[in-house]
Design a protein around this motif. Structure first.
Motif, PDB file in Angstrom:
ATOM      1  N   LYS A   1       0.826  -1.205   0.000  1.00 52.55           N
ATOM      2  CA  LYS A   1       0.000   0.000   0.000  1.00 52.55           C
ATOM      3  C   LYS A   1       0.862   1.257   0.000  1.00 52.55           C
ATOM      4  O   LYS A   1       1.998   1.256   0.464  1.00 52.55           O
ATOM      5  N   VAL A   2       0.258   2.316  -0.524  1.00 54.01           N
ATOM      6  CA  VAL A   2       0.850   3.648  -0.474  1.00 54.01           C
ATOM      7  C   VAL A   2       0.539   4.207   0.911  1.00 54.01           C
ATOM      8  O   VAL A   2      -0.598   4.140   1.374  1.00 54.01           O
ATOM      9  N   LEU A   3       1.563   4.734   1.578  1.00 50.83           N
ATOM     10  CA  LEU A   3       1.363   5.331   2.899  1.00 50.83           C
ATOM     11  C   LEU A   3       1.259   6.849   2.824  1.00 50.83           C
ATOM     12  O   LEU A   3       0.412   7.449   3.479  1.00 50.83           O
ATOM     13  N   SER A   4       2.133   7.479   2.020  1.00 54.77           N
ATOM     14  CA  SER A   4       2.074   8.940   1.907  1.00 54.77           C
ATOM     15  C   SER A   4       2.812   9.407   0.663  1.00 54.77           C
ATOM     16  O   SER A   4       3.693   8.727   0.144  1.00 54.77           O
ATOM     17  N   VAL A   5       2.421  10.587   0.218  1.00 60.06           N
ATOM     18  CA  VAL A   5       3.105  11.271  -0.883  1.00 60.06           C
ATOM     19  C   VAL A   5       3.312  12.713  -0.429  1.00 60.06           C
ATOM     20  O   VAL A   5       2.347  13.436  -0.185  1.00 60.06           O
ATOM     21  N   MET A   6       4.590  13.108  -0.261  1.00 63.19           N
ATOM     22  CA  MET A   6       4.916  14.467   0.160  1.00 63.19           C
ATOM     23  C   MET A   6       5.337  15.265  -1.073  1.00 63.19           C
ATOM     24  O   MET A   6       6.199  14.830  -1.833  1.00 63.19           O
ATOM     25  N   ARG A   7       4.719  16.407  -1.237  1.00 63.39           N
ATOM     26  CA  ARG A   7       5.028  17.270  -2.384  1.00 63.39           C
ATOM     27  C   ARG A   7       5.756  18.516  -1.904  1.00 63.39           C
ATOM     28  O   ARG A   7       5.665  18.904  -0.741  1.00 63.39           O
ATOM     29  N   TRP A   8       6.477  19.124  -2.826  1.00 62.75           N
ATOM     30  CA  TRP A   8       7.154  20.380  -2.498  1.00 62.75           C
ATOM     31  C   TRP A   8       6.099  21.433  -2.143  1.00 62.75           C
ATOM     32  O   TRP A   8       5.057  21.510  -2.795  1.00 62.75           O
ATOM     33  N   PRO A   9       6.369  22.251  -1.129  1.00 65.57           N
ATOM     34  CA  PRO A   9       5.376  23.236  -0.683  1.00 65.57           C
ATOM     35  C   PRO A   9       5.252  24.432  -1.625  1.00 65.57           C
ATOM     36  O   PRO A   9       6.112  24.678  -2.475  1.00 65.57           O
ATOM     37  N   LYS A  10       4.186  25.155  -1.408  1.00 68.17           N
ATOM     38  CA  LYS A  10       3.915  26.379  -2.162  1.00 68.17           C
ATOM     39  C   LYS A  10       5.091  27.336  -2.016  1.00 68.17           C
ATOM     40  O   LYS A  10       5.669  27.475  -0.946  1.00 68.17           O
ATOM     41  N   GLY A  11       5.475  27.941  -3.119  1.00 70.03           N
ATOM     42  CA  GLY A  11       6.569  28.900  -3.104  1.00 70.03           C
ATOM     43  C   GLY A  11       7.909  28.299  -3.494  1.00 70.03           C
ATOM     44  O   GLY A  11       8.841  29.024  -3.837  1.00 70.03           O
ATOM     45  N   HIS A  12       8.035  26.984  -3.456  1.00 70.15           N
ATOM     46  CA  HIS A  12       9.278  26.320  -3.865  1.00 70.15           C
ATOM     47  C   HIS A  12       9.292  26.205  -5.391  1.00 70.15           C
ATOM     48  O   HIS A  12       8.248  26.114  -6.025  1.00 70.15           O
ATOM     49  N   ALA A  13      10.475  26.212  -5.979  1.00 71.69           N
ATOM     50  CA  ALA A  13      10.602  26.118  -7.440  1.00 71.69           C
ATOM     51  C   ALA A  13       9.921  24.870  -7.998  1.00 71.69           C
ATOM     52  O   ALA A  13       9.420  24.883  -9.130  1.00 71.69           O
ATOM     53  N   ASP A  14       9.886  23.777  -7.225  1.00 73.69           N
ATOM     54  CA  ASP A  14       9.246  22.538  -7.670  1.00 73.69           C
ATOM     55  C   ASP A  14       7.868  22.343  -7.035  1.00 73.69           C
ATOM     56  O   ASP A  14       7.401  21.204  -6.880  1.00 73.69           O
ATOM     57  N   GLU A  15       7.208  23.438  -6.699  1.00 71.60           N
ATOM     58  CA  GLU A  15       5.915  23.407  -6.023  1.00 71.60           C
ATOM     59  C   GLU A  15       4.973  22.366  -6.648  1.00 71.60           C
ATOM     60  O   GLU A  15       4.796  22.314  -7.868  1.00 71.60           O
ATOM     61  N   GLY A  16       4.426  21.515  -5.781  1.00 66.21           N
ATOM     62  CA  GLY A  16       3.452  20.525  -6.222  1.00 66.21           C
ATOM     63  C   GLY A  16       4.040  19.219  -6.728  1.00 66.21           C
ATOM     64  O   GLY A  16       3.350  18.209  -6.799  1.00 66.21           O
ATOM     65  N   LYS A  17       5.316  19.219  -7.084  1.00 65.32           N
ATOM     66  CA  LYS A  17       5.949  17.982  -7.553  1.00 65.32           C
ATOM     67  C   LYS A  17       6.264  17.075  -6.357  1.00 65.32           C
ATOM     68  O   LYS A  17       6.486  17.545  -5.253  1.00 65.32           O
ATOM     69  N   VAL A  18       6.295  15.780  -6.616  1.00 60.24           N
ATOM     70  CA  VAL A  18       6.557  14.814  -5.553  1.00 60.24           C
ATOM     71  C   VAL A  18       8.003  14.926  -5.083  1.00 60.24           C
ATOM     72  O   VAL A  18       8.931  14.944  -5.893  1.00 60.24           O
ATOM     73  N   LEU A  19       8.178  14.974  -3.762  1.00 61.63           N
ATOM     74  CA  LEU A  19       9.506  14.961  -3.167  1.00 61.63           C
ATOM     75  C   LEU A  19       9.808  13.564  -2.619  1.00 61.63           C
ATOM     76  O   LEU A  19      10.792  12.939  -2.990  1.00 61.63           O
ATOM     77  N   VAL A  20       8.932  13.053  -1.735  1.00 62.20           N
ATOM     78  CA  VAL A  20       9.155  11.756  -1.095  1.00 62.20           C
ATOM     79  C   VAL A  20       7.837  10.994  -1.021  1.00 62.20           C
ATOM     80  O   VAL A  20       6.797  11.579  -0.715  1.00 62.20           O
ATOM     81  N   THR A  21       7.908   9.699  -1.291  1.00 64.71           N
ATOM     82  CA  THR A  21       6.761   8.828  -1.075  1.00 64.71           C
ATOM     83  C   THR A  21       7.150   7.787  -0.037  1.00 64.71           C
ATOM     84  O   THR A  21       8.331   7.449   0.093  1.00 64.71           O
ATOM     85  N   THR A  22       6.169   7.291   0.683  1.00 71.56           N
ATOM     86  CA  THR A  22       6.397   6.153   1.569  1.00 71.56           C
ATOM     87  C   THR A  22       5.355   5.103   1.227  1.00 71.56           C
ATOM     88  O   THR A  22       4.200   5.421   0.916  1.00 71.56           O
ATOM     89  N   PHE A  23       5.788   3.843   1.271  1.00 70.94           N
ATOM     90  CA  PHE A  23       4.900   2.750   0.896  1.00 70.94           C
ATOM     91  C   PHE A  23       5.393   1.460   1.517  1.00 70.94           C
ATOM     92  O   PHE A  23       6.513   1.401   2.030  1.00 70.94           O
ATOM     93  N   GLU A  24       4.538   0.465   1.494  1.00 72.36           N
ATOM     94  CA  GLU A  24       4.896  -0.860   1.988  1.00 72.36           C
ATOM     95  C   GLU A  24       4.747  -1.864   0.858  1.00 72.36           C
ATOM     96  O   GLU A  24       3.771  -1.806   0.109  1.00 72.36           O
ATOM     97  N   LEU A  25       5.714  -2.763   0.768  1.00 73.79           N
ATOM     98  CA  LEU A  25       5.645  -3.888  -0.160  1.00 73.79           C
ATOM     99  C   LEU A  25       5.589  -5.152   0.683  1.00 73.79           C
ATOM    100  O   LEU A  25       6.567  -5.469   1.371  1.00 73.79           O
ATOM    101  N   ASP A  26       4.457  -5.783   0.690  1.00 76.05           N
ATOM    102  CA  ASP A  26       4.241  -6.989   1.493  1.00 76.05           C
ATOM    103  C   ASP A  26       4.639  -6.746   2.951  1.00 76.05           C
ATOM    104  O   ASP A  26       5.280  -7.573   3.585  1.00 76.05           O
TER     105      ASP A  26
END
Length: 155
Positions: free
Chosen positions: A29-54
């Motif tokens: 399962k997908v646990l979280s998707v962290m995106r760059w915050p508002k005001g950052h050059a990469d605003e809205g793009k994915v920075l880090v994901t966390t997930f579990e495999l089995d």
């Protein structure tokens, strides 16, 4: 909470890789998707994901092009049957490339070992001639064929 989590470094493909892996492994399962915050050059793009495999935790970081995956670090999948070996091999080599002796690289460049549970047991057999025959058979394979390594063990 598990103390150690593998973090995989990607160049913009962290979310795609996470979704790919979660689609392959049951009980994942997908646990979280962290995106760059508002005001950052990469605003809205994915920075880090966390997930579990089995049940095993992973992170995927979009760290940039500085580092690439190589065989010095791999994920190993323990398989009970040839069907499991075939399943993981087929799914993970899609867009990737087979290697030798159970190794492959997926389409993101991550190295995996798809290992039937019989292989380490036979390679560690106290009968060193038997283990040697299994080793010789394995060295000629890409994806491991359980019937062939068991036949090699029998001589």
């Amino acid at each position: 909470m598990q103390k150690i989590t593998t973090c995989l470094w990607f160049d913009g493909q962290a979310e795609d890789a996470m979704n790919f892996y979660v689609s392959i492994f049951k009980n994942s399962k997908v646990l979280s998707v962290m995106r760059w915050p508002k005001g950052h050059a990469d605003e809205g793009k994915v920075l880090v994901t966390t997930f579990e495999l089995d049940g095993v935790p992973f992170q995927a970081l979009n760290g940039g092009p500085q580092f690439k995956f190589n065989e010095a670090m791999s994920q190993s999948i323990d398989c009970k049957t040839q069907e499991e070996v075939d399943y993981f091999w087929e799914k993970l080599t899609e867009g990737g490339e087979p290697g030798v002796c159970s190794w492959l690289k997926d389409k993101f460049g991550v190295s995996w070992q798809v290992v039937p549970e019989q292989l380490p047991r036979l390679l560690l057999d106290p009968d060193r001639a038997k283990a040697g025959r299994v080793m010789s058979a394995m060295m000629q394979m890409s994806k491991i064929d359980i019937a062939k390594i068991e036949a090699a063990a029998r001589g």
